[in-house]
Design a protein around this motif. Sequence first.
Motif, PDB file in Angstrom:
ATOM      1  N   UNK A 105      44.027  24.064  40.334  1.00 55.63           N
ATOM      2  CA  UNK A 105      44.819  25.279  40.100  1.00 55.63           C
ATOM      3  C   UNK A 105      44.530  25.901  38.729  1.00 55.63           C
ATOM      4  N   UNK A 106      44.220  25.084  37.734  1.00 55.16           N
ATOM      5  CA  UNK A 106      43.910  25.625  36.408  1.00 55.16           C
ATOM      6  C   UNK A 106      42.626  26.453  36.467  1.00 55.16           C
ATOM      7  N   UNK A 107      41.623  25.932  37.171  1.00 53.33           N
ATOM      8  CA  UNK A 107      40.374  26.671  37.331  1.00 53.33           C
ATOM      9  C   UNK A 107      40.615  27.986  38.060  1.00 53.33           C
ATOM     10  N   UNK A 108      41.460  27.964  39.084  1.00 53.18           N
ATOM     11  CA  UNK A 108      41.784  29.176  39.834  1.00 53.18           C
ATOM     12  C   UNK A 108      42.427  30.221  38.926  1.00 53.18           C
ATOM     13  N   UNK A 109      43.343  29.795  38.076  1.00 54.22           N
ATOM     14  CA  UNK A 109      44.011  30.731  37.162  1.00 54.22           C
ATOM     15  C   UNK A 109      43.007  31.387  36.216  1.00 54.22           C
ATOM     16  N   UNK A 110      42.128  30.587  35.649  1.00 55.33           N
ATOM     17  CA  UNK A 110      41.153  31.115  34.695  1.00 55.33           C
ATOM     18  C   UNK A 110      40.204  32.101  35.381  1.00 55.33           C
ATOM     19  N   UNK A 111      39.701  31.702  36.548  1.00 61.36           N
ATOM     20  CA  UNK A 111      38.751  32.557  37.272  1.00 61.36           C
ATOM     21  C   UNK A 111      39.436  33.837  37.745  1.00 61.36           C
ATOM     22  N   UNK A 112      40.700  33.757  38.134  1.00 60.80           N
ATOM     23  CA  UNK A 112      41.429  34.948  38.575  1.00 60.80           C
ATOM     24  C   UNK A 112      41.532  35.978  37.458  1.00 60.80           C
ATOM     25  N   UNK A 113      41.788  35.513  36.251  1.00 60.44           N
ATOM     26  CA  UNK A 113      41.857  36.435  35.114  1.00 60.44           C
ATOM     27  C   UNK A 113      40.499  37.098  34.885  1.00 60.44           C
ATOM     28  N   UNK A 114      39.433  36.284  34.914  1.00 57.85           N
ATOM     29  CA  UNK A 114      38.085  36.831  34.719  1.00 57.85           C
ATOM     30  C   UNK A 114      37.754  37.885  35.775  1.00 57.85           C
ATOM     31  N   UNK A 115      38.046  37.567  37.035  1.00 55.77           N
ATOM     32  CA  UNK A 115      37.707  38.477  38.133  1.00 55.77           C
ATOM     33  C   UNK A 115      38.558  39.735  38.101  1.00 55.77           C
ATOM     34  N   UNK A 116      39.817  39.605  37.693  1.00 59.07           N
ATOM     35  CA  UNK A 116      40.665  40.787  37.564  1.00 59.07           C
ATOM     36  C   UNK A 116      40.106  41.727  36.501  1.00 59.07           C
ATOM     37  N   UNK A 117      39.681  41.166  35.380  1.00 57.21           N
ATOM     38  CA  UNK A 117      39.106  42.003  34.321  1.00 57.21           C
ATOM     39  C   UNK A 117      37.826  42.676  34.798  1.00 57.21           C
ATOM     40  N   UNK A 118      36.999  41.932  35.550  1.00 55.98           N
ATOM     41  CA  UNK A 118      35.774  42.513  36.085  1.00 55.98           C
ATOM     42  C   UNK A 118      36.065  43.689  37.022  1.00 55.98           C
ATOM     43  N   UNK A 119      37.080  43.520  37.859  1.00 56.90           N
ATOM     44  CA  UNK A 119      37.369  44.505  38.899  1.00 56.90           C
ATOM     45  C   UNK A 119      38.129  45.718  38.376  1.00 56.90           C
ATOM     46  N   UNK A 120      38.993  45.502  37.414  1.00 53.11           N
ATOM     47  CA  UNK A 120      39.991  46.527  37.107  1.00 53.11           C
ATOM     48  C   UNK A 120      39.947  47.103  35.705  1.00 53.11           C
ATOM     49  N   UNK A 121      39.297  46.425  34.781  1.00 54.98           N
ATOM     50  CA  UNK A 121      39.392  46.837  33.382  1.00 54.98           C
ATOM     51  C   UNK A 121      38.055  47.376  32.902  1.00 54.98           C
TER      52      UNK A 121
END
Length: 562
Positions: A105-121
């Motif tokens: 779950x920790x890896x999922x949280x970190x990757x989710x933040x990275x992917x959100x920044x890639x997609x949206x920011x």
Amino acid sequence: MERLIHLIETMKPMFEKVSYNSYLRAIRDGFVSCIPVVLFSSMFILVACVPNIFGYVWPENISQLLWKAYNYSMGILAVLMVATIAKSLTDNFNNLLPKLRQINSVSVMIVSICCFLLLSVESIKGGFSSEYMGTKGLLSAFVVAFIIPNIYKFCVKNNITIKMPDEVPHNISQTFADLIPLAVSVLFFWLVSIFFKDLVGMGFSAWILEVFKPLFTAADGYIGVAIIYGAMAMFWFIGIHGPSIVEPAVTAIYIANIEANLNLFQAGEHATNVLTHGTSYFVATLGGTGATLMFAAMCAFIAKSKQLRAVGKTSIVPVLFAVNEPILFGAPLVLNPVFFVPFICVPILNVWLFKFFIENLGMNGFVYILPWTTPGTLGLILGTGFAKLSFLLAPLLLFVDTVIYYPFFKVYDKQLLAKEIENNGEIQAKNLGAVQALTAAGKQSVVQAAVSENADQQLSVLVLCASGATSSMLAKSISKGAKQKGVNMDSIAMAYGQHKEKINDFDLIVLAPQMASMYDELKHDCDAEGTKSATTSGKEYVELTRNPEAALNFALKVIYEN
């Protein structure tokens, strides 16, 4: 009416399946995790903005410091929620996976933040644009948070991983095990961000807001708010925690509207958005779902029935702080045909009246987020920035709720009074039978055995409900009973979902009746950890909160006799 109630009750299994949906629960649990951040930032906004209403303006340097706390908390809400929602969904997936093959779950949280920044920011000179890191990026956060755990789940279930020799320590092996789903996730969203902007001409976050704008507008209309708050009340009427089903679906609208209202308010314009957390807390559910504040007051102060008067006196203080399960199950209102019409209609009428004040009289909507336990009328006044018309609307809502509930209250009070007279003034045994059985002859031996044979054993009980409010009432009752009887037992309360990593810290976990649809999952998790679990009926639960000795007996009976 009886046929209608029966028809709705037959649909309860379907509604429970909806409440069990992993994605809705992930949004709910993810938002619950971020509530402290939201409330913290809102406190700074109150300090920064409320003095302006009374003609005082903070010096520029002080104002900047106050707004900085808001911008670096609420301003990155989407970044925080993509992580918490992804973790919650991962935890739900892990419940169905073998213990030795779990998603990190920790890896999922970190990757989710990275992917959100890639997609949206968007990148800008010197860093990142913050435009979609806050409330405007929530819909994108939901999309990312739903996809990443599924990528990990696919890789874990199909054993798609980099295998290391047995001699390699587990923590290092886990790093390599996470590498493939991490790489797939990041590459996927990197490519999507590139091609999406080329094809559509705008970023994903901007596009998805445009797509859902008609839904936001429709939800804020008279029909939209009627469906939303009518559904919440209907679910609760059949004993299912309605906000747990409905609010996850409108959380993004709530937060976007409160942000838009604040911006309009700060610009000196009319804050016109109706659908916000404040509308739910302090208008639609004034005193809890069903807008039961004035009904509880009527029960406490003018009821002739002993049962309603006792329930009202017990419930009036919790209901004042929007904890209305005692009145829902104690009166009862749940599945009581007499109250079907007011229970469904009063929340809708309250919101319609609020919307009328905004659209036709120029009152501002909610511009601040306050704790849901703030007393309703106070929350309405504070949350709308001390809008002058809120001082008129607050008592008007109380008056309207009283007028609508009163004839139904009188009918039910008369019915109960007649039954009490018929039974020599005694409250029907069936209302208390379940709890009386716990304190009947023979049950006291459970307490005596616990005190004498396990005097040195420290027992721990956890009580769960949707938010941790109702459950605290039973937790306190159990602790009080233990103290009275000299039993070495502690009891605490939590919101469902917060217990996942702490199950083996407790001897017993009790689930509140409005969360009964989650009991199979809870029992499965508890059995795996060797922890006892239990749930109760609504009436039994309410009586246990009032009777510390019975509450203690209930807990000890489950721990020692089951």
